[in-house]
Scaffold this motif. Sequence first.
Motif, PDB file in Angstrom:
ATOM      1  N   SER A   1      14.328  -6.510  13.674  1.00  0.00           N
ATOM      2  CA  SER A   1      13.121  -5.728  13.432  1.00  0.00           C
ATOM      3  C   SER A   1      11.934  -6.182  14.273  1.00  0.00           C
ATOM      4  O   SER A   1      10.820  -5.728  14.056  1.00  0.00           O
ATOM      5  CB  SER A   1      12.747  -5.810  11.944  1.00  0.00           C
ATOM      6  N   TRP A   2      12.168  -7.085  15.229  1.00  0.00           N
ATOM      7  CA  TRP A   2      11.063  -7.593  16.040  1.00  0.00           C
ATOM      8  C   TRP A   2      11.360  -7.411  17.532  1.00  0.00           C
ATOM      9  O   TRP A   2      12.461  -7.662  17.985  1.00  0.00           O
ATOM     10  CB  TRP A   2      10.822  -9.085  15.769  1.00  0.00           C
ATOM     11  N   ARG A   3      10.339  -6.992  18.265  1.00  0.00           N
ATOM     12  CA  ARG A   3      10.395  -6.990  19.732  1.00  0.00           C
ATOM     13  C   ARG A   3       9.551  -8.165  20.204  1.00  0.00           C
ATOM     14  O   ARG A   3       8.418  -8.349  19.735  1.00  0.00           O
ATOM     15  CB  ARG A   3       9.841  -5.680  20.291  1.00  0.00           C
ATOM     16  N   THR A   4      10.076  -8.976  21.100  1.00  0.00           N
ATOM     17  CA  THR A   4       9.378 -10.193  21.518  1.00  0.00           C
ATOM     18  C   THR A   4       9.220 -10.250  23.028  1.00  0.00           C
ATOM     19  O   THR A   4       9.971  -9.616  23.777  1.00  0.00           O
ATOM     20  CB  THR A   4      10.139 -11.452  21.057  1.00  0.00           C
ATOM     21  N   HIS A   5       8.253 -11.033  23.455  1.00  0.00           N
ATOM     22  CA  HIS A   5       8.044 -11.268  24.884  1.00  0.00           C
ATOM     23  C   HIS A   5       7.216 -12.538  25.067  1.00  0.00           C
ATOM     24  O   HIS A   5       6.253 -12.770  24.329  1.00  0.00           O
ATOM     25  CB  HIS A   5       7.303 -10.105  25.544  1.00  0.00           C
ATOM     26  N   GLY A   6       7.600 -13.358  26.024  1.00  0.00           N
ATOM     27  CA  GLY A   6       6.863 -14.581  26.306  1.00  0.00           C
ATOM     28  C   GLY A   6       6.642 -14.787  27.789  1.00  0.00           C
ATOM     29  O   GLY A   6       7.424 -14.321  28.626  1.00  0.00           O
TER      30      GLY A   6
ATOM     31  N   THR B   1      -5.964  -7.017  20.610  1.00  0.00           N
ATOM     32  CA  THR B   1      -5.553  -5.616  20.727  1.00  0.00           C
ATOM     33  C   THR B   1      -4.957  -5.336  22.098  1.00  0.00           C
ATOM     34  O   THR B   1      -3.933  -4.657  22.230  1.00  0.00           O
ATOM     35  CB  THR B   1      -6.753  -4.685  20.487  1.00  0.00           C
ATOM     36  N   ALA B   2      -5.576  -5.885  23.136  1.00  0.00           N
ATOM     37  CA  ALA B   2      -5.107  -5.647  24.503  1.00  0.00           C
ATOM     38  C   ALA B   2      -3.724  -6.242  24.742  1.00  0.00           C
ATOM     39  O   ALA B   2      -2.863  -5.597  25.349  1.00  0.00           O
ATOM     40  CB  ALA B   2      -6.110  -6.212  25.494  1.00  0.00           C
ATOM     41  N   VAL B   3      -3.490  -7.457  24.268  1.00  0.00           N
ATOM     42  CA  VAL B   3      -2.204  -8.088  24.568  1.00  0.00           C
ATOM     43  C   VAL B   3      -1.084  -7.549  23.683  1.00  0.00           C
ATOM     44  O   VAL B   3       0.086  -7.571  24.074  1.00  0.00           O
ATOM     45  CB  VAL B   3      -2.280  -9.621  24.469  1.00  0.00           C
ATOM     46  N   PHE B   4      -1.418  -7.035  22.493  1.00  0.00           N
ATOM     47  CA  PHE B   4      -0.396  -6.396  21.669  1.00  0.00           C
ATOM     48  C   PHE B   4      -0.042  -5.003  22.206  1.00  0.00           C
ATOM     49  O   PHE B   4       1.089  -4.543  22.056  1.00  0.00           O
ATOM     50  CB  PHE B   4      -0.865  -6.265  20.224  1.00  0.00           C
TER      51      PHE B   4
ATOM     52  N   SER C   1       0.528  -3.620  25.119  1.00  0.00           N
ATOM     53  CA  SER C   1       1.612  -3.446  26.077  1.00  0.00           C
ATOM     54  C   SER C   1       2.976  -3.763  25.479  1.00  0.00           C
ATOM     55  O   SER C   1       4.006  -3.364  26.030  1.00  0.00           O
ATOM     56  CB  SER C   1       1.380  -4.317  27.317  1.00  0.00           C
ATOM     57  N   LEU C   2       3.015  -4.483  24.361  1.00  0.00           N
ATOM     58  CA  LEU C   2       4.284  -4.752  23.690  1.00  0.00           C
ATOM     59  C   LEU C   2       4.596  -3.657  22.669  1.00  0.00           C
ATOM     60  O   LEU C   2       5.753  -3.296  22.464  1.00  0.00           O
ATOM     61  CB  LEU C   2       4.249  -6.124  23.008  1.00  0.00           C
ATOM     62  N   ASP C   3       3.555  -3.112  22.038  1.00  0.00           N
ATOM     63  CA  ASP C   3       3.752  -1.978  21.137  1.00  0.00           C
ATOM     64  C   ASP C   3       4.276  -0.763  21.899  1.00  0.00           C
ATOM     65  O   ASP C   3       5.134  -0.030  21.406  1.00  0.00           O
ATOM     66  CB  ASP C   3       2.435  -1.596  20.453  1.00  0.00           C
ATOM     67  N   ASN C   4       3.732  -0.568  23.096  1.00  0.00           N
ATOM     68  CA  ASN C   4       4.088   0.605  23.907  1.00  0.00           C
ATOM     69  C   ASN C   4       4.417   0.168  25.331  1.00  0.00           C
ATOM     70  O   ASN C   4       3.615   0.367  26.250  1.00  0.00           O
ATOM     71  CB  ASN C   4       2.929   1.617  23.912  1.00  0.00           C
TER      72      ASN C   4
ATOM     73  N   LEU D   1       1.639 -17.203  26.518  1.00  0.00           N
ATOM     74  CA  LEU D   1       1.453 -16.146  25.539  1.00  0.00           C
ATOM     75  C   LEU D   1       2.832 -15.691  25.076  1.00  0.00           C
ATOM     76  O   LEU D   1       3.638 -15.217  25.877  1.00  0.00           O
ATOM     77  CB  LEU D   1       0.693 -14.980  26.154  1.00  0.00           C
ATOM     78  N   LEU D   2       3.105 -15.867  23.803  1.00  0.00           N
ATOM     79  CA  LEU D   2       4.380 -15.458  23.202  1.00  0.00           C
ATOM     80  C   LEU D   2       4.041 -14.471  22.078  1.00  0.00           C
ATOM     81  O   LEU D   2       3.329 -14.819  21.141  1.00  0.00           O
ATOM     82  CB  LEU D   2       5.126 -16.679  22.670  1.00  0.00           C
ATOM     83  N   ARG D   3       4.561 -13.233  22.199  1.00  0.00           N
ATOM     84  CA  ARG D   3       4.171 -12.164  21.280  1.00  0.00           C
ATOM     85  C   ARG D   3       5.399 -11.582  20.590  1.00  0.00           C
ATOM     86  O   ARG D   3       6.505 -11.594  21.143  1.00  0.00           O
ATOM     87  CB  ARG D   3       3.477 -11.040  22.044  1.00  0.00           C
ATOM     88  N   ALA D   4       5.169 -11.017  19.415  1.00  0.00           N
ATOM     89  CA  ALA D   4       6.220 -10.292  18.714  1.00  0.00           C
ATOM     90  C   ALA D   4       5.594  -9.170  17.910  1.00  0.00           C
ATOM     91  O   ALA D   4       4.521  -9.345  17.306  1.00  0.00           O
ATOM     92  CB  ALA D   4       6.996 -11.223  17.775  1.00  0.00           C
ATOM     93  N   VAL D   5       6.215  -7.997  17.912  1.00  0.00           N
ATOM     94  CA  VAL D   5       5.754  -6.867  17.114  1.00  0.00           C
ATOM     95  C   VAL D   5       6.952  -6.248  16.398  1.00  0.00           C
ATOM     96  O   VAL D   5       8.075  -6.275  16.902  1.00  0.00           O
ATOM     97  CB  VAL D   5       5.042  -5.784  17.979  1.00  0.00           C
ATOM     98  N   ARG D   6       6.701  -5.711  15.221  1.00  0.00           N
ATOM     99  CA  ARG D   6       7.762  -5.015  14.508  1.00  0.00           C
ATOM    100  C   ARG D   6       8.069  -3.702  15.208  1.00  0.00           C
ATOM    101  O   ARG D   6       7.172  -2.998  15.655  1.00  0.00           O
ATOM    102  CB  ARG D   6       7.351  -4.744  13.060  1.00  0.00           C
ATOM    103  N   THR D   7       9.341  -3.360  15.276  1.00  0.00           N
ATOM    104  CA  THR D   7       9.751  -2.115  15.908  1.00  0.00           C
ATOM    105  C   THR D   7       9.961  -1.039  14.864  1.00  0.00           C
ATOM    106  O   THR D   7      10.040  -1.339  13.665  1.00  0.00           O
ATOM    107  CB  THR D   7      11.036  -2.330  16.703  1.00  0.00           C
TER     108      THR D   7
END
Length: 288
Positions: A18-23, A243-246, A248-251, A282-288
């Motif tokens: 349930s998570w999309r990640t990027h580092g 908001t800016a760094v999330f 590009s991972l959300d969309n 920067l290591l990010r994760a968002v729910r898909t």
Amino acid sequence: MGPGPGPGSGLGSGPRGSWRTHGISVEGYRHRREGVPCQDAWAEAATGPEHARVVVLAVADGAGSRPQSEVGSALAVRLATAYFAERIGATRLFANGSGGAATDGEAAHALLGDTFLEVRDEFLRRTGENGGRPDDFATTLTVVVLAPTWIGYASVGDGFAILRAGADGGTPLYHLLPQPESASEYSNETVFLTSREAPRWIRTECVLDPDADGVLLSTDGLAQAAISWFGGRAVDPNKSFATAVFRSLDNPGPDPRADEEALAALLRSDRLTALNADDKTLLRAVRT
């Protein structure tokens, strides 16, 4: 790099459960100028069945004054993701949906703290082999555990994590997870994984919030950009930065490499370098 992509690679981190990640890690201005490798590192690991996947994220910042700091940060995130994935994979504490009781929270804090100490013990053992000096490998370490209903956090040093959870009139709300205190109120020196007093300064947090849908971890190279400060203390997340760094991972765009290059360019930009010239992760994760 072990359980996750190596420092600076940032590729291959698509949806996991349930998570999309990027580092991504980039070298700071001084290191680019002097040809010194990046001393930050990040890693990720996943455990559990697809319907109850748990993702472990870790970032580390090697002490620039220590001769083996680059090796130390890479080892720290590799051990952290492996140990936390194994320990949490062996319990249903983070996977079940019946949390909320005080005993669950106490057990979660204990699990996070005990596992962090296991990571530290193994780190000291490995760096001390064959007459080595663990202090030569000094590094900070910040770990986040993402699960269907729980989010766990454990850290020592000056790394940080920001959680996106809930909304106010449609605007996302961001929460800075509490950072470990300095070893002394009169000192801004960082406590490292190898510091004698490190066990006293490990900070753990547990969040039970079904609206939590994003998290970012970073080393202190982005602290001035990502956090609002008052009187030398971190106060709140910088909403515009988060908001800016999330976004590009959300969309994500159609070309992952273009997204990667754009983010790397942002982290190396003059604007962020003017705030802090250190290495940046920067290591990010968002729910898909």
